[in-house]
Structure formats: C-alpha cells, structure tokens
Design a protein around this motif. Sequence first.
Motif, PDB file in Angstrom:
ATOM      1  N   GLY A 182       0.811  -1.222   0.000  1.00  0.00           N
ATOM      2  CA  GLY A 182       0.000   0.000   0.000  1.00  0.00           C
ATOM      3  C   GLY A 182       0.837   1.261   0.000  1.00  0.00           C
ATOM      4  O   GLY A 182       0.401   2.305   0.481  1.00  0.00           O
ATOM      5  N   LEU A 183       2.055   1.164  -0.552  1.00  0.00           N
ATOM      6  CA  LEU A 183       2.947   2.334  -0.587  1.00  0.00           C
ATOM      7  C   LEU A 183       2.863   3.016  -1.950  1.00  0.00           C
ATOM      8  O   LEU A 183       2.639   2.349  -2.964  1.00  0.00           O
ATOM      9  CB  LEU A 183       4.399   1.889  -0.346  1.00  0.00           C
ATOM     10  N   PRO A 184       3.067   4.342  -1.997  1.00  0.00           N
ATOM     11  CA  PRO A 184       3.021   5.025  -3.298  1.00  0.00           C
ATOM     12  C   PRO A 184       4.124   4.515  -4.224  1.00  0.00           C
ATOM     13  O   PRO A 184       5.209   4.157  -3.757  1.00  0.00           O
ATOM     14  CB  PRO A 184       3.246   6.496  -2.937  1.00  0.00           C
ATOM     15  N   LEU A 185       3.803   4.497  -5.512  1.00  0.00           N
ATOM     16  CA  LEU A 185       4.792   3.982  -6.467  1.00  0.00           C
ATOM     17  C   LEU A 185       5.867   5.036  -6.699  1.00  0.00           C
ATOM     18  O   LEU A 185       5.607   6.233  -6.673  1.00  0.00           O
ATOM     19  CB  LEU A 185       4.108   3.599  -7.777  1.00  0.00           C
ATOM     20  N   MET A 201      14.090   1.806  -3.888  1.00  0.00           N
ATOM     21  CA  MET A 201      12.792   1.791  -4.564  1.00  0.00           C
ATOM     22  C   MET A 201      11.795   0.907  -3.825  1.00  0.00           C
ATOM     23  O   MET A 201      10.613   1.189  -3.775  1.00  0.00           O
ATOM     24  CB  MET A 201      12.949   1.274  -5.998  1.00  0.00           C
ATOM     25  N   MET A 202      12.294  -0.185  -3.249  1.00  0.00           N
ATOM     26  CA  MET A 202      11.385  -1.103  -2.557  1.00  0.00           C
ATOM     27  C   MET A 202      10.928  -0.551  -1.214  1.00  0.00           C
ATOM     28  O   MET A 202       9.764  -0.626  -0.862  1.00  0.00           O
ATOM     29  CB  MET A 202      12.065  -2.463  -2.335  1.00  0.00           C
ATOM     30  N   PHE A 203      11.890  -0.014  -0.459  1.00  0.00           N
ATOM     31  CA  PHE A 203      11.600   0.232   0.959  1.00  0.00           C
ATOM     32  C   PHE A 203      11.377   1.682   1.366  1.00  0.00           C
ATOM     33  O   PHE A 203      11.003   1.939   2.499  1.00  0.00           O
ATOM     34  CB  PHE A 203      12.716  -0.365   1.816  1.00  0.00           C
ATOM     35  N   ARG A 204      11.627   2.640   0.466  1.00  0.00           N
ATOM     36  CA  ARG A 204      11.501   4.044   0.890  1.00  0.00           C
ATOM     37  C   ARG A 204      10.076   4.352   1.371  1.00  0.00           C
ATOM     38  O   ARG A 204       9.099   4.033   0.696  1.00  0.00           O
ATOM     39  CB  ARG A 204      11.850   4.974  -0.262  1.00  0.00           C
ATOM     40  N   GLN A 205      10.002   4.930   2.558  1.00  0.00           N
ATOM     41  CA  GLN A 205       8.706   5.350   3.084  1.00  0.00           C
ATOM     42  C   GLN A 205       8.416   6.760   2.561  1.00  0.00           C
ATOM     43  O   GLN A 205       9.341   7.555   2.380  1.00  0.00           O
ATOM     44  CB  GLN A 205       8.735   5.361   4.622  1.00  0.00           C
ATOM     45  N   PRO A 206       7.141   7.066   2.326  1.00  0.00           N
ATOM     46  CA  PRO A 206       6.837   8.372   1.721  1.00  0.00           C
ATOM     47  C   PRO A 206       7.181   9.558   2.612  1.00  0.00           C
ATOM     48  O   PRO A 206       7.337  10.674   2.124  1.00  0.00           O
ATOM     49  CB  PRO A 206       5.326   8.305   1.468  1.00  0.00           C
ATOM     50  N   ASN A 207       7.316   9.332   3.926  1.00  0.00           N
ATOM     51  CA  ASN A 207       7.497  10.476   4.831  1.00  0.00           C
ATOM     52  C   ASN A 207       8.889  10.547   5.449  1.00  0.00           C
ATOM     53  O   ASN A 207       9.098  11.230   6.439  1.00  0.00           O
ATOM     54  CB  ASN A 207       6.437  10.442   5.940  1.00  0.00           C
ATOM     55  N   GLU A 208       9.837   9.785   4.908  1.00  0.00           N
ATOM     56  CA  GLU A 208      11.198   9.898   5.468  1.00  0.00           C
ATOM     57  C   GLU A 208      12.254   9.540   4.422  1.00  0.00           C
ATOM     58  O   GLU A 208      11.974   8.854   3.453  1.00  0.00           O
ATOM     59  CB  GLU A 208      11.354   9.025   6.718  1.00  0.00           C
ATOM     60  N   GLU A 209      13.460  10.025   4.664  1.00  0.00           N
ATOM     61  CA  GLU A 209      14.595   9.724   3.799  1.00  0.00           C
ATOM     62  C   GLU A 209      14.935   8.245   3.924  1.00  0.00           C
ATOM     63  O   GLU A 209      14.827   7.676   5.016  1.00  0.00           O
ATOM     64  CB  GLU A 209      15.824  10.516   4.270  1.00  0.00           C
TER      65      GLU A 209
END
Length: 428
Positions: A182-185, A201-209
């Motif tokens: 459910g993460l943004p592409l 690309m796999m693990f980056r969370q939308p709200n953190e570096e």
Amino acid sequence: MSDKAILEINAQKYEFPLKTGTENEVVVDISNLRSLTGGISTLDSGFKNTGSCESAITFLDGEKGILRYRGYSIEELAEKADFLEVAFLLIFGELPTREQRDKFHTDIKAQSVVDEDLKKILEAFPKSAHPMGVLSSLTSALTAFNPSSVNVNSEEDMYKAIVKIMGKFPVLVAWTHRKKQGLPLDYGDKSLGYVENVLKMMFRQPNEEYVQNKVLVDALDKLLILHADHEQNCSTSTVRIVGSSHAGLFASISAGISALWGPLHGGANQAVLEMLEAIKLDGGDTKKYMAKAKDKDDPFRLMGFGHRVYKNFDPRARIIKKAADEVLDDLGIEDPILDIAKGLEQEALKDSYFVDRKLYPNVDFYSGIIYRGMGIPTDMFTVMFALGRLPGWIAQWREMRLNKEPIGRPRQLYVGATERPFLEIDKR
Ligand code: CMC
C-alpha cells in the motif's frame, strides 16, 4: 575414447559423432537420428539426459559441486565482483573494464523509467495477487509499451532491448512490492548503484529519507550474483524456447518468470520458509517432518533439498549459509527459524534416505532466511530470485539468437487413440 557412438536397431547399425565440451563433457550428437533411421526419435521425459543447446555461459558439475560463470568460480565472483559486473560478464562474455561497466550502468539508468500507464495495469490487480503473477504480467505488458524491442535482429537492437529490461525490471519488482504494502509507487534514483537503487525503490517510506544499510546492500548483491545463472534449468529453457520463435526479449522473460514461480523451481525459497514456519508452529519437531518427507504416501517433500544436477552439494548453498549467519549477526537478528533449518540439515546429512538419494540443501534452503532478515515478505522471495536471474535469462536469450538456433520443438511418443470414426452427438 572412440569418437562415435553406434546404435543398433533391427540389426542395422547407425553411427553418431561424440562431441566433447571445453570441460571434457561428452555428448552423443543425435541431430541426424531421424533422417538416418527413417523417423525414430528419442524419449527423455524431463530432459534428464538431453542437452538442448551448446552454451558458453555457465558450467556446472553436479558431482563436484562446481559452478562457474564464463569460467569464473561462483565463490570468487560472490566475494569479489558486484552484480552489475556479473550481469555484464554473463551477457557479453567478459568481465567489464571500469569504462564498460560505467557505460553499461549509464545506459541502463537512461532506460529506468517505465510508462506511467503501466501503473493502471498494476492498479487493476487485487492486493492479494501473488507478486510473481503480477511481475510476469507487467513484464509482458512492457512489450506493448516498447514495441521496438520485439524485432531484434542486430546486436545493436539486442543491446537496446537488454538495457531497457535491465533498467525497467527493478522498477517493476519494486512496484510489485509497494502495491502489496500500500505504498506510493516510486521511481529510482539515478545517483545510486544498481542494488542500492533496488533497495531504496522497494523500501523508501513516503514520509522519510531512505538510509542505505551496507550490510543489506552487500547481502542482496551477493544473493543476486548467486542466482544470476544456472545453465539450462526450467525457466532458462523456457526463455530460450520462447525466444526461439523470435518472440521478443520481454515476452521471453515474462514466460521465464512464470516458469520460475513453481515451488519445484524458484518458488522453493518461499516454500522453504513456509515449511520452516509450519515446523516452528508445530513445536519445532524436525524428526516428524523428516519422517513425512520419507513417507511415499505423504506428498510432503523437504523443500530446499535436492537438485536435478547437484548430487553432492550445491556450492551456492554453502556461500548462502555463511552469508545468512553473517547478515543476521550484523543486523542483530536472532531467528529461531535458522536453528530449525540447521537442525533439519544436520539430520538430513546423516539420514540414509537423503544420503542415498544424494539430497542436499540447495540454494533456496537458506536464501529465504536472509531475505526475511532484510524485511522482504515471504511471497516476494521468488521475485528477488527473478531479479537475480534476469541477466542469466538475457545472456541465454542473446546466445540463442546469436547462434541462430532453430525454433525449439520437441518430439513426442504418441500413445493416444488410433484413427476412429466421428460419432454424431446423439450417438455418443
Ligand atoms: N524431499 C524428499 N524426497 C525427495 C526430495 C525432497 N526434497 N527431493 C527428491 N526426493 C526423492 C524423490 O521422492 C525420489 O525418491 P525415489 O527415488 O524413492 O522415488 C528421489 O529423491 C529423486 O527425486 P526426483 O524428484 O526424481 O529428482 P529430480 O531431479 O527430478 O528433482 C527437485 C529435483 C529439485 C525437483 C527435487 O529434489 C525437489 O522437489 N526438491 C524440493 C524442491 C526444491 O527445493 N526445489 C529447488 C531447486 S534449487 C532452485 C532452482 O534451481 O530452481
């Protein structure tokens, strides 16, 4: 040793040349069997004795536990090379110079954006879909968005198709994962190395570096190298046979992904972890599961054990077992699953059923434990295998095209009904 084999059928003798490979493997060349004998073929279910091609990519000796890519031992490559160098080596035949490696990476990065419309296809899949099915579909769909990659007749066209799939495939892998989570592409980051980029690309969370972890980068790099090629296995043969009809590279790779999915092939890494989990939940009684594996009335097989070719040990399993220890140690993870795995291995190594049948842990027995330590969900394991196998599939497809191999078309022994008259529907 004689240089020919003689086959006698109904007192008639036929001669066939023996061919010897660079590692002194000997084959009987039966290319003209049917024309000499007036239509007699061979029958070899599962191709247990049949070579489908001549190949200069990967050598493996199942008895001695040897695996080499283009002559370099897997042990040395896993220790000293990175995944992109190994990809170049497999595909083009030589280890790249620094300039060649940089150019290859630059060309790949230039192709690492996929058409936004592909997201619509991904959106249509339910979240519950298995990532291998999604990945195979998206890879196949790439053909529609890149029609120029289908008719590849020159080396230049092939190169373009190769860097395209090397660039776009990790995006599809990451999207498959992000969709489920459910993460943004996301698209990659051109400033990063190939494997670092995959992880981000796999693990980056939308709200953190996203902060790179060298242990994870090195572990994934090694796993991808170990999976990069394995000569004419089920998925690779699939890629070659689909490609032999001159279907494009992406369609051939998509078919290879479907073949890899099965639990007897790449899907085994997922099956191993599910098995280890089940044993843990059941109280950790490894002996009970050993007995089930040996019981011919029980369909249960010890997943991660046995290999069509390796009959003493799988050299990749050795490297991976050590890496699993190191990675879990580095990450400070204590995983009871690893103890169950080691327990099963110890028991199998002294059990006559496994010893007599030469069943040893294969590459997938320990790879899932590392993936789990890295935070990769179980149903993504085979997707990671596909990411590693991509250069091998490409190399085998390219070799098949350059060798101008004929379309793959096995024969059969027909055992069905002989000719019979058609019956009208109300007379059946
Ligand atoms: N557990 C229990 N018994 C087994 C197993 C196992 N994992 N593997 C083979 N056997 C037995 C099999 O029942 C047969 O016994 P018998 O001679 O009494 O009938 C004998 O060993 C030979 O087995 P086979 O199925 O004829 O051997 P194969 O070369 O056709 O199959 C294999 C190889 C890998 C499909 C098989 O060993 C297997 O199913 N292993 C478990 C799945 C697995 O780990 N697959 C990953 C392979 S490595 C990753 C890859 O390259 O894709």
